[in-house]
Scaffold this motif. Structure first.
Motif, PDB file in Angstrom:
ATOM      1  N   SER A  44       0.812  -1.216   0.000  1.00 45.89           N
ATOM      2  CA  SER A  44       0.000   0.000   0.000  1.00 45.89           C
ATOM      3  C   SER A  44       0.843   1.262   0.000  1.00 45.89           C
ATOM      4  N   PHE A  45       1.954   1.213   0.691  1.00 43.30           N
ATOM      5  CA  PHE A  45       2.695   2.446   0.924  1.00 43.30           C
ATOM      6  C   PHE A  45       3.823   2.654  -0.070  1.00 43.30           C
ATOM      7  N   ILE A  46       3.737   1.918  -1.197  1.00 37.02           N
ATOM      8  CA  ILE A  46       4.874   1.991  -2.122  1.00 37.02           C
ATOM      9  C   ILE A  46       5.064   3.398  -2.691  1.00 37.02           C
ATOM     10  N   GLY A  47       3.967   4.132  -2.857  1.00 34.76           N
ATOM     11  CA  GLY A  47       4.076   5.489  -3.378  1.00 34.76           C
ATOM     12  C   GLY A  47       4.899   6.367  -2.449  1.00 34.76           C
ATOM     13  N   LEU A 131       6.749  15.480  -1.868  1.00 37.81           N
ATOM     14  CA  LEU A 131       5.482  15.036  -1.298  1.00 37.81           C
ATOM     15  C   LEU A 131       4.292  15.497  -2.126  1.00 37.81           C
ATOM     16  N   PHE A 132       4.351  16.733  -2.635  1.00 39.19           N
ATOM     17  CA  PHE A 132       3.174  17.272  -3.292  1.00 39.19           C
ATOM     18  C   PHE A 132       3.338  17.420  -4.806  1.00 39.19           C
ATOM     19  N   GLY A 133       4.455  16.912  -5.338  1.00 39.13           N
ATOM     20  CA  GLY A 133       4.628  16.961  -6.790  1.00 39.13           C
ATOM     21  C   GLY A 133       5.464  18.149  -7.195  1.00 39.13           C
ATOM     22  N   SER A 134       6.372  17.911  -8.142  1.00 33.50           N
ATOM     23  CA  SER A 134       7.287  18.987  -8.499  1.00 33.50           C
ATOM     24  C   SER A 134       6.588  20.002  -9.389  1.00 33.50           C
ATOM     25  N   THR A 135       5.674  19.498 -10.230  1.00 30.45           N
ATOM     26  CA  THR A 135       4.872  20.440 -10.996  1.00 30.45           C
ATOM     27  C   THR A 135       3.462  20.348 -10.461  1.00 30.45           C
ATOM     28  N   SER A 136       2.855  21.434 -10.179  1.00 30.11           N
ATOM     29  CA  SER A 136       1.477  21.369  -9.726  1.00 30.11           C
ATOM     30  C   SER A 136       0.619  20.867 -10.871  1.00 30.11           C
ATOM     31  N   LEU A 208       1.963  12.035  -2.001  1.00 29.38           N
ATOM     32  CA  LEU A 208       0.860  11.979  -1.041  1.00 29.38           C
ATOM     33  C   LEU A 208      -0.415  11.551  -1.753  1.00 29.38           C
ATOM     34  N   LEU A 209      -0.668  12.207  -2.887  1.00 29.17           N
ATOM     35  CA  LEU A 209      -1.879  11.917  -3.636  1.00 29.17           C
ATOM     36  C   LEU A 209      -1.819  10.514  -4.255  1.00 29.17           C
ATOM     37  N   ILE A 249     -14.252  20.486  -7.475  1.00 25.82           N
ATOM     38  CA  ILE A 249     -14.515  21.185  -6.218  1.00 25.82           C
ATOM     39  C   ILE A 249     -13.375  22.140  -5.895  1.00 25.82           C
ATOM     40  N   SER A 250     -12.149  21.635  -6.065  1.00 22.56           N
ATOM     41  CA  SER A 250     -11.006  22.468  -5.700  1.00 22.56           C
ATOM     42  C   SER A 250     -10.944  23.720  -6.586  1.00 22.56           C
ATOM     43  N   ILE A 251     -11.383  23.586  -7.845  1.00 27.36           N
ATOM     44  CA  ILE A 251     -11.380  24.759  -8.720  1.00 27.36           C
ATOM     45  C   ILE A 251     -12.441  25.756  -8.266  1.00 27.36           C
ATOM     46  N   ILE A 252     -13.622  25.249  -7.955  1.00 20.86           N
ATOM     47  CA  ILE A 252     -14.727  26.131  -7.611  1.00 20.86           C
ATOM     48  C   ILE A 252     -14.494  26.852  -6.286  1.00 20.86           C
ATOM     49  N   ILE A 253     -14.092  26.082  -5.260  1.00 17.38           N
ATOM     50  CA  ILE A 253     -13.914  26.761  -3.970  1.00 17.38           C
ATOM     51  C   ILE A 253     -12.442  27.035  -3.674  1.00 17.38           C
ATOM     52  N   SER A 254     -11.622  26.959  -4.716  1.00 15.66           N
ATOM     53  CA  SER A 254     -10.175  27.196  -4.650  1.00 15.66           C
ATOM     54  C   SER A 254      -9.506  26.644  -3.392  1.00 15.66           C
ATOM     55  N   THR A 255      -9.470  25.295  -3.332  1.00 17.45           N
ATOM     56  CA  THR A 255      -8.711  24.584  -2.300  1.00 17.45           C
ATOM     57  C   THR A 255      -7.572  23.852  -3.001  1.00 17.45           C
ATOM     58  N   PRO A 256      -6.561  23.379  -2.262  1.00 19.24           N
ATOM     59  CA  PRO A 256      -5.478  22.616  -2.898  1.00 19.24           C
ATOM     60  C   PRO A 256      -6.028  21.350  -3.557  1.00 19.24           C
ATOM     61  N   VAL A 257      -5.618  21.082  -4.808  1.00 15.90           N
ATOM     62  CA  VAL A 257      -6.219  20.000  -5.589  1.00 15.90           C
ATOM     63  C   VAL A 257      -6.027  18.639  -4.924  1.00 15.90           C
ATOM     64  N   GLY A 258      -4.740  18.294  -4.649  1.00 14.32           N
ATOM     65  CA  GLY A 258      -4.441  16.969  -4.118  1.00 14.32           C
ATOM     66  C   GLY A 258      -5.226  16.676  -2.861  1.00 14.32           C
ATOM     67  N   SER A 259      -5.180  17.603  -1.922  1.00 14.13           N
ATOM     68  CA  SER A 259      -5.845  17.374  -0.638  1.00 14.13           C
ATOM     69  C   SER A 259      -7.346  17.221  -0.826  1.00 14.13           C
ATOM     70  N   THR A 260      -7.905  17.977  -1.765  1.00 11.56           N
ATOM     71  CA  THR A 260      -9.354  17.886  -1.986  1.00 11.56           C
ATOM     72  C   THR A 260      -9.729  16.497  -2.505  1.00 11.56           C
TER      73      THR A 260
END
Ligand SMILES: Nc1ncnc2c1ncn2[C@@H]1O[C@H](COP(=O)(O)OP(=O)(O)OP(=O)(O)O)[C@@H](O)[C@H]1O
Ligand SMILES: [Mg+2]
Lengths: 284, 234
Positions: A44-47, A131-136, A208-209, A249-260
């Motif tokens: 499971s944790f290979i990522g 953790l969060f990706g080099s390119t968003s 993370l994602l 959702i993340s686009i509409i309410i402008s939250t971080p994509v991955g976490s959403t």
């Protein structure tokens, strides 16, 4: 309601939003297909593990003084993934423990190297990147989108063609080996596929994602469904749904994509968990 | 030429020897029973035959054009995870996997054969159930149905009747007997039930401090003389 739909429509005019949707959905789809096998094989944790390896590799590249560290990082992560997955169930050190060993080891070595030979002062920034990706996901260009499309097509084709073999191998590797299935070759092939998906996804959406995308859909479907086929199909649907709605959702309410996306995955997991419990109750 | 021939075989794990000097040959159509105490190395022997465990010394030869993909196998224990989602049918049909080569999907004929094997084992009513929710005996039958799918020439069974009730045990023995006599499949079976072994088998292999391999008749004779000797000594 119609206002946010309007807003969504406006956003969809931007190519970067469309790219994000395409890449997000494709990566979610591929990783959920592989996720069932990974979760069942205790990987499971290979990522997460591989992202630490990537971090270690970046440190090494920094010390050696490579300006473009991408090829080295890709190479080292792919090799580690193959080494981890290739041995299959008969490895002396099994799934989770092996992943943990590699991950902690690479993190320690990488951090040590960075500290001793510190050139970049932004160590925590580099960790964050892995953790969060080099390119968003919102800054993808066309080449990356195409890369992703091609890889996804290959992954899906391989998965469908070798579906029955993957089942036999995941369920009982020793039986498969004893009755003439070329287990080592298939293990290697699966390892290569998983490695390339994870390494690519790690770069695009962060480790993370990718961990969440591997784990949640598979676990959610396993709450409710009881056959390999239904679990696979369901986790693919769940994963695509969560990625799609998460990004929107993340686009509409402008939250971080991955976490959403992860949040939507968690909510869906709870839903399936409830349904699963309800099914058990009503069966009694 | 015999189907399987073992010469001076010695077995074990990581170079540590468990049994040595095994010499035997299995001919097509034989029914070989392997007997011996717990921990004497019966399972190890079977795994070595199957290539799951490296042999320490000696040699194993496959004859008669026997290929791995024509062997069925029923393991003593299958370490299936508690949460593995798989239906009975999915598991049974996966027995064909080895003989398909690179073909991606199971054929109609294979699906029909899987169905026949499921009926043979009397588990058609649980065909769509989840494997992990079955009883031990039911799981045993599922795995045997899978082994039947895998085999054309040779089937290896590691304690197939452990965990089965007396009806099911008798049924299992008659199924295996029929496989042997009607379908002409060679059987190698590990069993603790010596009386059944003696009544069904054509050959016996005893693994232990002293190894014995020979026909059933020789084994009975041998046993009688050893027990006579014991009686005389007393
Ligand atoms: N994976 C392993 N590594 C090391 N030693 C092992 C391993 N598996 C079994 N052994 C040892 O090998 C010996 C023979 O084991 P084996 O499983 O072949 O016995 P068996 O004859 O099948 O017994 P039983 O009747 O209980 O099934 C035992 O002493 C056991 O401790
Ligand atoms: Mg045994």
């Amino acid at each position: 309601m119609s206002e946010s739909l309007n807003q969504l429509y406006t956003y969809l005019q931007f190519p970067f939003v469309r790219y994000a949707l395409i890449v997000g959905v494709l990566i979610a789809f591929c990783s959920s297909l592989l996720g069932v096998t990974l979760v069942l094989k205790r990987f499971s944790f290979i990522g997460d593990g591989l992202s630490h390896v990537a971090f270690g590799a970046m440190a090494v590249a920094g010390v050696v003084g490579l300006t473009n560290d991408m090829p080295l990082v890709l190479f080292i992560t792919t090799i580690s993934a193959i080494l981890l997955l290739r041995t299959g169930t008969n490895a002396k050190i099994k799934g989770d423990a092996a992943v943990a060993m590699i991950s902690v080891g690479a993190l320690a070595v990488g951090y040590l190297l960075m500290n001793v030979f510190s050139k970049s002062s932004n160590v925590s920034g580099d960790v964050c990147t892995t953790l969060f990706g080099s390119t968003s996901i919102l800054t993808l260009n066309k080449t990356k989108v195409w890369l992703c499309v091609v890889l996804s097509v290959i992954v899906v084709a391989v998965f469908i063609i070798f579906y029955n073999k993957i089942f036999a191998l995941t369920f009982d590797e020793n039986f498969a080996r004893a009755t003439g299935t070329r287990v080592s070759a298939y293990n290697l092939m699966i390892a290569v596929i998983i490695a390339s998906v994870i390494v690519l996804a790690m770069n695009l959406v962060g480790s993370l994602l990718i961990s969440a995308l591997v784990i949640f859909p598979a676990l959610s479907s396993m709450r409710v469904f009881k056959t390999f086929k239904s679990v696979t199909v369901c986790s693919a649907i769940v994963s695509v749904f969560c990625a799609l709605s998460g990004i929107l959702i993340s686009i509409i309410i402008s939250t971080p994509v991955g976490s959403t996306i992860v949040l939507v995955d968690i909510l869906v997991f709870f839903g399936f968990w409830l349904v699963g419990n309800f099914k058990v109750r009503s069966a009694k | 030429m015999s189907l399987i021939e073992c010469k001076n075989l010695s077995l074990g794990y990581d170079g540590h020897e468990i049994a040595k000097n095994l010499n035997l040959s299995v001919n097509s159509g034989d029914y070989l029973c392997i007997v011996g105490e717990n921990g004497s190395g019966k399972t190890t022997f079977m795994k070595t035959l199957l290539g799951l465990n490296p042999l320490i010394s000696g040699e194993i030869k496959f004859g008669d054009g026997l290929k791995r993909s024509e062997i069925g196998y029923l393991p003593q224990q299958t370490a299936v995870q508690r949460d593995f989602p798989a239906s009975v049918f999915e598991i049974v049909i996966s027995g064909f996997c080895g003989s398909m080569g690179l073909k991606p999907f199971y054929s109609k004929a294979q699906k029909a054969q899987a169905q026949i094997n499921i009926e043979k084992m009397g588990i058609s009513h649980i065909k769509d159930r989840c494997y992990r929710e079955l009883s031990g005996g039911q799981q045993q039958r599922v795995l045997l149905a899978r082994a039947l799918c895998a085999t054309k020439k040779l089937i290896l069974l590691d304690e197939p009747v452990s965990g089965l009730d007396s009806n099911a045990t008798a049924e299992m023995y008659s199924i295996v007997k029929r496989l042997n006599s009607e379908d002409n499949i060679t059987v190698i079976m590990i069993s603790h039930d010596i009386s059944a072994a003696v009544s069904y088998a054509t050959h016996i292999l005893h693994i232990g401090a002293s190894c014995f391999f020979g026909t059933k008749e020789d084994y009975i004779k041998n046993q009688n003389t050893t027990s006579l000797e014991v009686a005389e000594n007393e």
